[in-house]
Structure formats: C-alpha cells, structure tokens
Design an enzyme around this catalytic site. Structure first.
Site, PDB file in Angstrom:
ATOM      1  N   ARG A  38       0.818  -1.213   0.000  1.00  0.00           N
ATOM      2  CA  ARG A  38       0.000   0.000   0.000  1.00  0.00           C
ATOM      3  C   ARG A  38       0.852   1.264   0.000  1.00  0.00           C
ATOM      4  NH1 ARG A  38      -4.984  -1.669   4.139  1.00  0.00           N
ATOM      5  NH2 ARG A  38      -6.186  -2.823   2.555  1.00  0.00           N
ATOM      6  N   LYS A 201     -13.906 -14.008   7.435  1.00  0.00           N
ATOM      7  CA  LYS A 201     -14.890 -12.911   7.423  1.00  0.00           C
ATOM      8  C   LYS A 201     -16.156 -13.368   6.705  1.00  0.00           C
ATOM      9  CE  LYS A 201     -11.458  -9.225   7.685  1.00  0.00           C
ATOM     10  NZ  LYS A 201     -10.876  -8.038   7.022  1.00  0.00           N
ATOM     11  N   GLY A 356      -5.166  -8.951   2.746  1.00  0.00           N
ATOM     12  CA  GLY A 356      -3.890  -9.088   3.436  1.00  0.00           C
ATOM     13  C   GLY A 356      -3.383 -10.513   3.569  1.00  0.00           C
ATOM     14  N   GLY A 379     -11.938  -6.229   1.058  1.00  0.00           N
ATOM     15  CA  GLY A 379     -13.363  -5.926   0.984  1.00  0.00           C
ATOM     16  C   GLY A 379     -13.679  -4.919  -0.104  1.00  0.00           C
TER      17      GLY A 379
END
Length: 398
Positions: A38, A201, A356, A379
């Site tokens: 990032r 998730k 990640g 996401g």
C-alpha cells in the site's frame, strides 16, 4: 463508469493537496511492517504532486482504536519508511485537528509533506461527521483520494470530506485499481472465470456470492467461508468456525438452492481437522462429517486437487482469503497450494489477488510479483466488482 479526474489532470504548483491514502498496513508483534504494498503503490501519486512543486498533507487511518488516542496505533512509525522511500524529510503532526495543526500546514513550503496522526483517533471519522470533515477541508486546495482499500467505507474522510472541495480527483493507485478490476464487468474478460473465496470474514463476504454467481464459471469456497454452508446443508462441521451467520441463514439457503441449478460453487471435499486445539491430534476428515470437538483448519488433499484442477483451466482468476489457518505451517498446505496453482497460470490467465492474508501467502513463497494484478483492497476489491464503483469513487465524481 463515467470518467473521473485523476492527478494527471491537475498542476499542483503552489497548491496544498489533502491526500487521503490507506496506510493501514500489516505489522508484526515487533511493530515491523510485513507488507509495504500500500505504501509503494501510493508513491507515484505523491511524486506527481512533488514534481509539480505542490504541498502535501497526508491523512490516513490505522487499525481500530475506536475513537480514542492509543499510542499503539500512532502513524508516527511511518515517518522513517516514508522518508527513506521519498528521499526527503517528512513532517509529522500528532493531532488531526487544532490550532497547532493548522499552523504547521500553513507554514508548508512547495515540495514539503506533512503526515497527520491517525484519523480514527477521532470518533467523528467513522461516524461520517460533517463538522469534522469541514475542518479537514480547510487544510487543502485540492482533495485527492488514493485510498482504494478504504473507499468502500462511508467515513468522513472518504465520502463527506470531498463535498467541501470544488477541485478533487483520484490518485494513480485508485486509477490503477479501477482499470484492472473493471475487467470483471467488461466484454474483454476471458472465460472460464474462477473466483476463490476463503478466510474467516464470513458475514461480509457471503453478501458478494450471489452477484458473483451471475458471471463466474466457478466459485471455489474454502476456509472459514465454507463451514456455514456445509452446516446449513445438513453436514456436521464439529467446532469449525461458523460465527455471525444468524442474519445470513436465509441468504445461505438461497445460494445453496440456486447452486443446485447452476452448479457453480465448489466446496472442499475434505479438511485437515484437529481435536480440541491439540496440534498433535490431527486427521483428514470429510467436510460433511467433522466429529464433535474437532474443527477444520485447512482444506484436505482431495479438495486441493479439485480446486487446483479448476484453476489450471481458468483464464481469469480472482482470489481473496486463505483456505485455513495458514499462519501455522501444518495448516498452510491448502493456501500455499492455491497460491502456487494461481502463479502457474500467470502466462495463460489474468490473475488478481487482494486481501492481506492472500498477499501474505504469496510473500511466503516469494511470488508477490508473479500475479497479473495485486489489489490493495480486500473488501473494497470485492465490493467494487459487485457494484462497479465504491462510495469513495462516487464522492469524487459528484
């Protein structure tokens, strides 16, 4: 999507740029950054502004401090790495709002950069507070959003702040994400299309599956994502993870029913299971009949073979989420096998990896550069493919 302006459409000379980035980078127990993707992807935008002799105020969030100051989540640790990569001194401000912050920004000279403290030290950031956004807007002449990984959030700095700017645009990271991920809803996409979903998730990712079934040829679901489906389909998953699915039971039933007609979704056949968190008590069991007090922590050999066979014939591949508790070597075989299978397709398929854990798996086998496109969002990537845009992108195009 209509064309929106990016940093190449502006000359930033003598302008102060309020640059929203996503520096929510992973760190280890010693506070060392384990993946700099990032940060590296944000550098072209920063360098463009510096080349124009503009001034930069960088804002970002990090972690989940829940609206209170916590030194553990301070952004100050980024100063050395940013200074090294940009080969220049970076100023730091330990407050996001206040007279001292305003003064430091006002004294910036052309070509200088200041990094403000963690936005999430202020509860107003996650609450979408207009007054907080208005105060932030006074710090810059032009707003630039280069925080793709956070642009699916309806947070102050993402969706409210841009409303106070006449001049606003996206950064080069955001532009690259849009260009590469738009392939999934363009006529240029090559079939077979395979989407691989894993990780824990469950509640959030389940929302994307019905949409993906509209265009994917294969949906491979492993890791913690798979157990709720198996349980609701009548299987016994033992103590495997099935958290936070009460509100999703009807959706899961609809997906299972639709899949009986389309036959697109593939679940693991078998899993590597342990008994009562005992790493010495491990066995391979069918996913539909995991004994009580046992839980699945990786996909098994038959599942790996089936998933890899599908990947091997795919022309477009997207992967988000591991196949198990891959941080432990004994439960990493499934995830690493998927990573290796995707890498083998790099000359014959367009491959996209985001999230990640998936990126970490690629790093574990030193293959992070062997993917067609590495997304900075997990996401955000999934939501962009589902909706063809994100709240943060919409805020720029208004």
């Amino acid at each position: 999507m209509k064309k929106i302006k990016d940093v190449n459409d502006f000359n930033f000379k003598d302008k102060t740029v309020l640059l929203r980035v996503d520096y929510n980078v992973p760190i280890n127990q010693y506070g060392k950054i384990t993946d700099e993707t990032r940060i590296n992807y944000s550098l072209p935008t920063i360098n463009k502004i510096l080349f124009d002799k503009g001034k930069i105020v960088i804002i970002s969030h990090f972690g989940r401090p829940k609206g209170v100051f916590n030194n553990k989540y301070s952004l100050k640790f980024l100063i050395p790495i940013l200074s090294k990569k940009l080969k220049k001194y970076i100023f730091f401000c330990d407050k996001v709002i206040g007279n001292s912050t305003e003064e430091k920004i006002k004294n910036l000279k052309n070509g200088e950069i200041i990094l403000l403290e963690n936005l999430r030290f202020y509860k107003e950031e996650e609450n979408g507070d207009k007054q907080f956004s208005y105060i932030l807007s006074k710090y810059g002449d032009i707003y630039v959003n280069d925080a793709f990984g956070a642009s699916h959030r309806e947070h102050s700095s993402i969706t409210i702040l841009p409303k106070f700017f006449n001049k606003k645009c996206i950064g080069l990271l955001m532009k690259k994400e849009i260009l590469n991920l738009s392939i999934f809803f363009s006529k240029k996409i090559n079939s077979p299309i395979t989407i691989i979903l894993g990780g824990a998730k469950i509640e959030s990712k389940i929302n994307f599956i019905k949409n993906f079934m509209k265009f994917a040829d294969y949906l491979l679901i492993g890791g913690g994502m798979s157990y709720p489906f198996i349980k609701i389909d009548g299987g016994n998953v033992g103590n495997s993870i099935i958290d936070n699915i009460q509100s999703k039971i009807q959706l899961i039933k609809e997906i299972l029913y639709e899949n009986k007609i389309k036959n697109i979704i593939y679940f693991p056949y078998d899993v590597i299971a342990i008994k009562s968190n005992d790493d010495n008590n491990i066995k391979i069991v069918p996913i539909h009949s995991i004994p009580n007090n046992w839980k699945g922590l990786d996909i098994g050999p038959n599942s790996i073979k089936n998933f890899c066979n599908i990947i091997n014939k795919s022309k477009t591949i997207l992967w988000n989420g591991p196949m198990g508790l891959f941080e432990k070597k004994i439960f990493s075989i499934g995830t690493i096998s998927i990573a290796k299978a995707i890498i083998k397709r790099r000359n014959n398929a367009f491959t996209v990896v985001g999230g990640g854990d998936s990126i970490l798996a690629l790093k574990m086998i030193k293959s992070i550069t062997k993917i067609s496109y590495l997304s900075t969002g997990g996401g955000a990537m999934l939501e962009f493919i589902k909706n063809k845009t994100l709240p943060g992108i919409n805020a720029i195009s208004l």
